[in-house]
Write a protein that holds these residues in place. Structure first.
Motif, PDB file in Angstrom:
ATOM      1  N   MET A   1      -9.104  33.982  55.155  1.00  0.00           N
ATOM      2  CA  MET A   1      -8.290  32.797  54.810  1.00  0.00           C
ATOM      3  C   MET A   1      -9.183  31.779  54.100  1.00  0.00           C
ATOM      4  O   MET A   1     -10.271  31.456  54.577  1.00  0.00           O
ATOM      5  CB  MET A   1      -7.713  32.253  56.127  1.00  0.00           C
ATOM      6  CG  MET A   1      -7.021  30.923  56.018  1.00  0.00           C
ATOM      7  SD  MET A   1      -5.291  31.083  55.662  1.00  0.00           S
ATOM      8  CE  MET A   1      -4.814  29.372  55.738  1.00  0.00           C
ATOM      9  N   ALA A   2      -8.714  31.309  52.957  1.00  0.00           N
ATOM     10  CA  ALA A   2      -9.535  30.374  52.176  1.00  0.00           C
ATOM     11  C   ALA A   2      -9.455  28.972  52.763  1.00  0.00           C
ATOM     12  O   ALA A   2      -8.457  28.592  53.363  1.00  0.00           O
ATOM     13  CB  ALA A   2      -9.039  30.371  50.737  1.00  0.00           C
ATOM     14  N   HIS A   3     -10.531  28.228  52.606  1.00  0.00           N
ATOM     15  CA  HIS A   3     -10.481  26.816  52.959  1.00  0.00           C
ATOM     16  C   HIS A   3     -11.307  26.014  51.951  1.00  0.00           C
ATOM     17  O   HIS A   3     -12.184  26.552  51.273  1.00  0.00           O
ATOM     18  CB  HIS A   3     -10.966  26.572  54.391  1.00  0.00           C
ATOM     19  CG  HIS A   3     -12.442  26.721  54.569  1.00  0.00           C
ATOM     20  ND1 HIS A   3     -13.051  27.936  54.716  1.00  0.00           N
ATOM     21  CD2 HIS A   3     -13.441  25.790  54.591  1.00  0.00           C
ATOM     22  CE1 HIS A   3     -14.360  27.770  54.848  1.00  0.00           C
ATOM     23  NE2 HIS A   3     -14.632  26.468  54.761  1.00  0.00           N
TER      24      HIS A   3
ATOM     25  N   LEU B   1     -14.183  25.797  47.336  1.00  0.00           N
ATOM     26  CA  LEU B   1     -13.233  26.671  48.029  1.00  0.00           C
ATOM     27  C   LEU B   1     -14.005  27.893  48.531  1.00  0.00           C
ATOM     28  O   LEU B   1     -14.711  28.550  47.748  1.00  0.00           O
ATOM     29  CB  LEU B   1     -12.108  27.091  47.086  1.00  0.00           C
ATOM     30  CG  LEU B   1     -11.067  28.026  47.722  1.00  0.00           C
ATOM     31  CD1 LEU B   1      -9.681  27.735  47.167  1.00  0.00           C
ATOM     32  CD2 LEU B   1     -11.414  29.491  47.507  1.00  0.00           C
TER      33      LEU B   1
ATOM     34  N   ASP C   1     -13.890  31.555  50.773  1.00  0.00           N
ATOM     35  CA  ASP C   1     -13.107  32.593  51.443  1.00  0.00           C
ATOM     36  C   ASP C   1     -14.092  33.442  52.239  1.00  0.00           C
ATOM     37  O   ASP C   1     -15.070  33.955  51.658  1.00  0.00           O
ATOM     38  CB  ASP C   1     -12.331  33.443  50.428  1.00  0.00           C
ATOM     39  CG  ASP C   1     -11.196  34.210  51.102  1.00  0.00           C
ATOM     40  OD1 ASP C   1     -11.107  34.198  52.350  1.00  0.00           O
ATOM     41  OD2 ASP C   1     -10.390  34.816  50.371  1.00  0.00           O
ATOM     42  N   GLN C   2     -13.872  33.530  53.516  1.00  0.00           N
ATOM     43  CA  GLN C   2     -14.781  34.254  54.413  1.00  0.00           C
ATOM     44  C   GLN C   2     -16.230  33.818  54.174  1.00  0.00           C
ATOM     45  O   GLN C   2     -17.134  34.642  54.020  1.00  0.00           O
ATOM     46  CB  GLN C   2     -14.623  35.749  54.220  1.00  0.00           C
ATOM     47  CG  GLN C   2     -13.227  36.190  54.595  1.00  0.00           C
ATOM     48  CD  GLN C   2     -13.021  37.688  54.472  1.00  0.00           C
ATOM     49  OE1 GLN C   2     -13.845  38.396  53.932  1.00  0.00           O
ATOM     50  NE2 GLN C   2     -11.925  38.165  54.979  1.00  0.00           N
TER      51      GLN C   2
ATOM     52  N   THR D   1     -14.612  29.210  38.770  1.00  0.00           N
ATOM     53  CA  THR D   1     -14.424  30.232  39.807  1.00  0.00           C
ATOM     54  C   THR D   1     -15.349  31.394  39.482  1.00  0.00           C
ATOM     55  O   THR D   1     -15.415  31.834  38.331  1.00  0.00           O
ATOM     56  CB  THR D   1     -12.958  30.743  39.800  1.00  0.00           C
ATOM     57  OG1 THR D   1     -12.079  29.651  40.086  1.00  0.00           O
ATOM     58  CG2 THR D   1     -12.736  31.840  40.823  1.00  0.00           C
TER      59      THR D   1
ATOM     60  N   TYR E   1     -13.821  36.790  41.105  1.00  0.00           N
ATOM     61  CA  TYR E   1     -12.702  36.232  41.872  1.00  0.00           C
ATOM     62  C   TYR E   1     -11.691  35.505  40.985  1.00  0.00           C
ATOM     63  O   TYR E   1     -10.721  34.949  41.487  1.00  0.00           O
ATOM     64  CB  TYR E   1     -13.234  35.264  42.943  1.00  0.00           C
ATOM     65  CG  TYR E   1     -14.109  35.930  43.966  1.00  0.00           C
ATOM     66  CD1 TYR E   1     -13.561  36.546  45.086  1.00  0.00           C
ATOM     67  CD2 TYR E   1     -15.486  35.953  43.808  1.00  0.00           C
ATOM     68  CE1 TYR E   1     -14.365  37.160  46.030  1.00  0.00           C
ATOM     69  CE2 TYR E   1     -16.310  36.577  44.743  1.00  0.00           C
ATOM     70  CZ  TYR E   1     -15.739  37.176  45.851  1.00  0.00           C
ATOM     71  OH  TYR E   1     -16.538  37.798  46.791  1.00  0.00           O
TER      72      TYR E   1
ATOM     73  N   TYR F   1      -7.433  31.481  43.412  1.00  0.00           N
ATOM     74  CA  TYR F   1      -8.328  30.522  44.068  1.00  0.00           C
ATOM     75  C   TYR F   1      -8.398  29.192  43.301  1.00  0.00           C
ATOM     76  O   TYR F   1      -8.352  28.121  43.902  1.00  0.00           O
ATOM     77  CB  TYR F   1      -9.734  31.109  44.209  1.00  0.00           C
ATOM     78  CG  TYR F   1      -9.821  32.263  45.167  1.00  0.00           C
ATOM     79  CD1 TYR F   1      -9.639  32.064  46.538  1.00  0.00           C
ATOM     80  CD2 TYR F   1     -10.091  33.555  44.721  1.00  0.00           C
ATOM     81  CE1 TYR F   1      -9.727  33.126  47.432  1.00  0.00           C
ATOM     82  CE2 TYR F   1     -10.181  34.620  45.603  1.00  0.00           C
ATOM     83  CZ  TYR F   1      -9.993  34.399  46.958  1.00  0.00           C
ATOM     84  OH  TYR F   1     -10.076  35.442  47.842  1.00  0.00           O
TER      85      TYR F   1
ATOM     86  N   GLU G   1      -5.370  27.132  43.895  1.00  0.00           N
ATOM     87  CA  GLU G   1      -5.363  26.524  45.224  1.00  0.00           C
ATOM     88  C   GLU G   1      -6.228  25.259  45.232  1.00  0.00           C
ATOM     89  O   GLU G   1      -5.839  24.217  45.774  1.00  0.00           O
ATOM     90  CB  GLU G   1      -5.883  27.548  46.252  1.00  0.00           C
ATOM     91  CG  GLU G   1      -5.676  27.084  47.674  1.00  0.00           C
ATOM     92  CD  GLU G   1      -6.004  28.170  48.707  1.00  0.00           C
ATOM     93  OE1 GLU G   1      -5.988  29.372  48.369  1.00  0.00           O
ATOM     94  OE2 GLU G   1      -6.279  27.785  49.859  1.00  0.00           O
TER      95      GLU G   1
END
Ligand SMILES: CC(C)(COP(=O)(O)OP(=O)(O)OC[C@H]1O[C@@H](n2cnc3c(N)ncnc32)[C@H](O)[C@@H]1OP(=O)(O)O)[C@@H](O)C(=O)NCCC(=O)NCCS
Length: 138
Positions: free
Chosen positions: A1-3, A42, A44-45, A68, A72, A77, A80
């Protein structure tokens, strides 16, 4: 889950270099303004995948060095991260958000409601256009 989280300027530099200026040494990637900006990453994992840097003035907010990691790209991403920035900028009451868009990325920004202004320029062998979006508070 991305944050998404705020990161130090130094953490943006490797992605900036690898994606935007692949031929430049890392120490050329730093912006004089970096210490005055805010930097978002951003993850992810726990892998830092997409970055941008924000510079605020009274009513408007500029973002710079949006990138980015290549493997990816095209996976959502960047969208987002930009949607997060649009929401937080609106919530904070900014009236306008803008960037110096590489011409070959203008189609990406158009999808988010950015429009090209009359200001375009050429720098370091690349064509840029200033793109902006007026933010509407409810
Ligand atoms: C531009 C960038 C930051 C977008 O990040 P990303 O993670 O690839 O973005 P997304 O995966 O969310 O892309 C969303 C959509 O925009 C499209 N898109 C990505 N880059 C685009 C571009 N340069 N022009 C037009 N559309 C683009 C994607 O194909 C995708 O389309 P879809 O929704 O129809 O599938 C990234 O592609 C990148 O780093 N590009 C190279 C560096 C660059 O040009 N930075 C901007 C400088 S102003």
């Amino acid at each position: 889950m991305a944050h998404i989280e705020q990161i130090s300027p130094e953490l943006t530099w490797r992605i900036r270099r690898d994606v935007l200026y692949p031929k430049q040494p890392l120490d050329k990637i730093r912006l004089a303004e970096d210490d005055y900006g805010m930097h978002l990453g951003l993850f992810d994992q726990d892998i830092l995948i997409s970055v941008l840097s924000i510079f605020k003035s009274e009513n408007s907010i500029q973002f710079r060095k949006f990138a980015t990691l290549e493997p990816y790209q095209g996976k959502g991403y960047g969208s987002e991260l930009l949607n997060y920035l649009l929401k937080t900028s609106t919530d904070e009451g900014f009236e306008r958000i803008w960037c110096n868009a590489r011409k070959n990325a203008s189609g990406f920004y158009s999808k988010f409601g950015f429009v090209e202004t009359d200001h375009s320029f050429h720098k370091d062998g690349l064509d840029f256009v200033i793109m902006e979006k007026i933010l509407k508070n409810k």
